[in-house]
Scaffold this motif. Structure first.
Motif, mmCIF file in Angstrom:
data_model
loop_
_atom_site.group_PDB
_atom_site.id
_atom_site.type_symbol
_atom_site.label_atom_id
_atom_site.label_comp_id
_atom_site.label_asym_id
_atom_site.label_seq_id
_atom_site.Cartn_x
_atom_site.Cartn_y
_atom_site.Cartn_z
ATOM 1 N N LEU A 107 -59.434 -6.901 0.044
ATOM 2 C CA LEU A 107 -58.197 -6.200 -0.331
ATOM 3 C C LEU A 107 -57.329 -5.922 0.889
ATOM 4 C CD1 LEU A 107 -59.612 -3.718 -3.001
ATOM 5 C CD2 LEU A 107 -58.037 -5.622 -3.416
ATOM 6 N N VAL A 108 -57.948 -5.567 2.007
ATOM 7 C CA VAL A 108 -57.173 -5.349 3.230
ATOM 8 C C VAL A 108 -56.523 -6.661 3.678
ATOM 9 C CG1 VAL A 108 -57.315 -4.732 5.674
ATOM 10 C CG2 VAL A 108 -58.545 -3.371 3.975
ATOM 11 N N ALA A 109 -57.276 -7.755 3.617
ATOM 12 C CA ALA A 109 -56.743 -9.057 4.038
ATOM 13 C C ALA A 109 -55.548 -9.474 3.182
ATOM 14 C CB ALA A 109 -57.841 -10.116 3.969
ATOM 15 N N VAL A 110 -55.667 -9.316 1.850
ATOM 16 C CA VAL A 110 -54.538 -9.711 0.994
ATOM 17 C C VAL A 110 -53.375 -8.738 1.160
ATOM 18 C CG1 VAL A 110 -56.024 -10.900 -0.654
ATOM 19 C CG2 VAL A 110 -55.440 -8.505 -1.064
ATOM 20 N N GLY A 111 -53.687 -7.470 1.483
ATOM 21 C CA GLY A 111 -52.616 -6.522 1.782
ATOM 22 C C GLY A 111 -51.824 -6.952 3.006
ATOM 23 N N LEU A 112 -52.502 -7.463 4.021
ATOM 24 C CA LEU A 112 -51.826 -7.959 5.216
ATOM 25 C C LEU A 112 -50.964 -9.181 4.893
ATOM 26 C CD1 LEU A 112 -54.717 -7.621 7.837
ATOM 27 C CD2 LEU A 112 -52.635 -6.228 7.692
ATOM 28 N N ILE A 113 -51.424 -10.013 3.964
ATOM 29 C CA ILE A 113 -50.619 -11.170 3.548
ATOM 30 C C ILE A 113 -49.334 -10.707 2.870
ATOM 31 C CG2 ILE A 113 -50.553 -13.168 1.991
ATOM 32 C CD1 ILE A 113 -53.566 -13.505 2.514
ATOM 33 N N VAL A 114 -49.432 -9.677 2.031
ATOM 34 C CA VAL A 114 -48.236 -9.123 1.386
ATOM 35 C C VAL A 114 -47.282 -8.565 2.431
ATOM 36 C CG1 VAL A 114 -47.382 -7.318 -0.150
ATOM 37 C CG2 VAL A 114 -49.404 -8.633 -0.801
ATOM 38 N N VAL A 115 -47.817 -7.838 3.394
ATOM 39 C CA VAL A 115 -46.979 -7.268 4.461
ATOM 40 C C VAL A 115 -46.296 -8.381 5.250
ATOM 41 C CG1 VAL A 115 -46.994 -5.924 6.602
ATOM 42 C CG2 VAL A 115 -48.334 -5.163 4.635
ATOM 43 N N ALA A 116 -47.020 -9.468 5.522
ATOM 44 C CA ALA A 116 -46.439 -10.590 6.253
ATOM 45 C C ALA A 116 -45.262 -11.192 5.498
ATOM 46 C CB ALA A 116 -47.506 -11.659 6.507
ATOM 47 N N PRO A 217 -64.408 0.741 8.362
ATOM 48 C CA PRO A 217 -63.642 0.271 9.530
ATOM 49 C C PRO A 217 -64.303 -0.917 10.225
ATOM 50 C CG PRO A 217 -63.767 2.665 9.509
ATOM 51 C CD PRO A 217 -64.681 2.186 8.422
ATOM 52 N N VAL A 218 -65.623 -0.894 10.296
ATOM 53 C CA VAL A 218 -66.333 -1.992 10.946
ATOM 54 C C VAL A 218 -66.143 -3.292 10.174
ATOM 55 C CG1 VAL A 218 -68.612 -2.892 11.518
ATOM 56 C CG2 VAL A 218 -68.045 -0.521 12.065
ATOM 57 N N THR A 219 -66.259 -3.224 8.856
ATOM 58 C CA THR A 219 -66.108 -4.427 8.030
ATOM 59 C C THR A 219 -64.683 -4.953 8.073
ATOM 60 O OG1 THR A 219 -67.847 -3.598 6.571
ATOM 61 C CG2 THR A 219 -66.504 -5.393 5.741
ATOM 62 N N ILE A 220 -63.711 -4.050 8.172
ATOM 63 C CA ILE A 220 -62.318 -4.486 8.296
ATOM 64 C C ILE A 220 -62.132 -5.294 9.576
ATOM 65 C CG2 ILE A 220 -59.959 -3.659 8.702
ATOM 66 C CD1 ILE A 220 -60.614 -1.361 6.744
ATOM 67 N N GLY A 221 -62.718 -4.799 10.683
ATOM 68 C CA GLY A 221 -62.624 -5.540 11.931
ATOM 69 C C GLY A 221 -63.394 -6.841 11.895
ATOM 70 N N THR A 222 -64.563 -6.821 11.249
ATOM 71 C CA THR A 222 -65.421 -8.002 11.199
ATOM 72 C C THR A 222 -64.892 -9.060 10.253
ATOM 73 O OG1 THR A 222 -67.383 -6.712 11.718
ATOM 74 C CG2 THR A 222 -67.745 -8.810 10.601
ATOM 75 N N LEU A 223 -64.330 -8.635 9.127
ATOM 76 C CA LEU A 223 -64.005 -9.572 8.055
ATOM 77 C C LEU A 223 -62.516 -9.648 7.732
ATOM 78 C CD1 LEU A 223 -65.428 -11.568 6.221
ATOM 79 C CD2 LEU A 223 -65.807 -9.722 4.571
ATOM 80 N N SER A 224 -61.860 -8.503 7.558
ATOM 81 C CA SER A 224 -60.476 -8.510 7.077
ATOM 82 C C SER A 224 -59.527 -9.229 8.019
ATOM 83 C CB SER A 224 -59.981 -7.079 6.860
ATOM 84 O OG SER A 224 -60.737 -6.407 5.894
#
Length: 395
Positions: A107-116, A217-224
């Motif tokens: 969800l964080v990754a797709v949120g960043l795509i929307v922001v982009a 937070p760790v998973t966001i850095g590792t994966l997102s």
């Protein structure tokens, strides 16, 4: 007298060529990489039921978006899952917080795509990441996976050598079908050599499973963040380039927002992000789809419909992966990603001035090391970026 393909195409109102191209794009795309998607979801903690749900929903969502975008803009916009993104999941493995945390990272990754798509300065910042470093990170992610066929041949040669030989021969004589042929060989081996439990492949209908996300937070850095960068660098940007090379100028913001929001829906049911196609986009956007560029969007609509149908087989394909020897599936996944690995290496080494930074990025990523619980792809990009920035100071 037999009619030529062009005569048949004209007789059918110019539909035969784009319809056949769309079906080919969907079938090859699905058969070549569905095992990688399932393996990636299982690696980050999904159960077989959650994996089947994830495969089902991404087939449905990319099919729906391809149909909507095609009808709305009359352009051949192909939507697919991210094969390099799935490879990242395999390389990352189990994450802190399990599969719910992986869903939160999606969800964080797709949120960043929307922001982009919505915020141009952020989109420009992402575009400013050197292509060489992003490609080196991708190559590092794929490295261990692409070694799998070698390890599999060493461990179980009787099972895996026929698959590798089938792939190599198909690569020579029918390159487009190399992975589907390797997959068919795998299916034959599993059905005729290994013991499949009675009823293991009986439940063919998909069962959507909702997954409550968790955030770490760790998973966001590792994966997102790596997933976002890999998706943008290896799928969305090349996908746009393919469209533009064929004379199309799609609106970027709606595409990123649409695929981002669609990715949020797929995440809720266990699916990874979706994005623009890069490889199959060339089929649907090029002359093979139709001589008239204004008619090529039909191919992506047909591909979308085909993906909706293929989603119905998510249950049986997941069950098949579960009963197959793990080395065999890993070997097929490695063979399927060799092209992406070679392309990433080639792109990464294009600029001689960046090669040391590229090598550092590749090696740190391929090492699999983690600091503060954050995985190697993130640190590979950081290390390469810092070295590249240091070398450019004062120039």
């Amino acid at each position: 007298m037999t009619s030529s393909p062009s005569t048949l195409d004209r007789a059918s109102g110019g539909l035969l060529q784009p319809v056949s191209t769309g079906l080919l794009a969907a079938l090859v795309g699905f058969a070549s990489t569905f095992a990688i998607i399932l393996q990636g979801l299982r690696a980050v903690g999904a159960s077989p039921e959650q994996s089947a749900s994830g495969l089902f929903i991404i087939c449905v969502m990319q099919g729906v978006l391809a149909i909507v975008f095609g009808l709305w803009w009359r352009q051949p916009i192909s939507i697919v899952w991210s094969t390099p993104g799935a490879a990242l999941l395999i390389a990352t493995g189990a994450v802190s917080g399990g599969f719910p945390a992986a869903i939160g990272a999606f969800l964080v990754a797709v949120g960043l795509i929307v922001v982009a798509g919505l915020w141009r300065p952020f989109g420009r910042l992402v575009s400013a990441i050197p292509v060489g470093l992003a490609s080196a990170m991708l190559a590092g992610i794929l490295y261990e996976i692409c070694l799998a066929p070698i390890h599999a041949v060493a461990l179980r040669p009787a099972l895996t050598l026929p698959v590798v030989l089938a792939w190599a021969l198909a690569l020579r004589f029918a390159r487009l079908y190399a992975i589907p042929i390797a997959l068919l060989t795998t299916v034959a081996i599993v059905l005729f050599v290994t013991k499949v439990p009675p009823g293991a492949l009986g439940d063919v209908w998909p069962h959507p499973v909702f997954v409550m996300p968790a955030w770490s937070p760790v998973t966001i850095g590792t994966l997102s963040i790596p997933l976002f960068i890999v998706t943008m660098a290896s799928q969305n940007v090349p996908g746009l380039a393919v469209l533009r090379a064929n004379g199309y100028e799609p609106k970027i913001a709606p595409l990123f927002v649409g695929t981002g929001l669609g990715g949020a829906v797929t995440a809720a049911l266990g699916g990874p992000p979706i994005n623009l196609a890069a490889i199959t986009a060339a089929l649907c956007a090029g002359p093979d789809a139709h001589p008239d560029p204004a008619r090529r969007y039909i191919a992506t609509i047909v591909a979308g419909i085909a993906y909706l149908a293929l989603g119905l087989f998510a249950g049986v394909t997941t069950a098949f992966i579960e009963v197959s020897p793990k080395e065999l599936i890993a070997a097929v996944a490695g063979l399927a990603l060799l092209g992406s690995f070679a392309s990433a290496l080639s792109t990464a080494l294009t600029n001689p001035e960046e090669r040391i930074a590229v090598a550092v990025t590749f090696l740190v990523t391929a090492s699999g090391v983690a600091f503060f619980g954050i995985g190697a792809p993130f640190w590979g990009l950081v290390a390469g970026g810092l070295l590249l920035g240091l070398n450019r100071i004062g120039r």
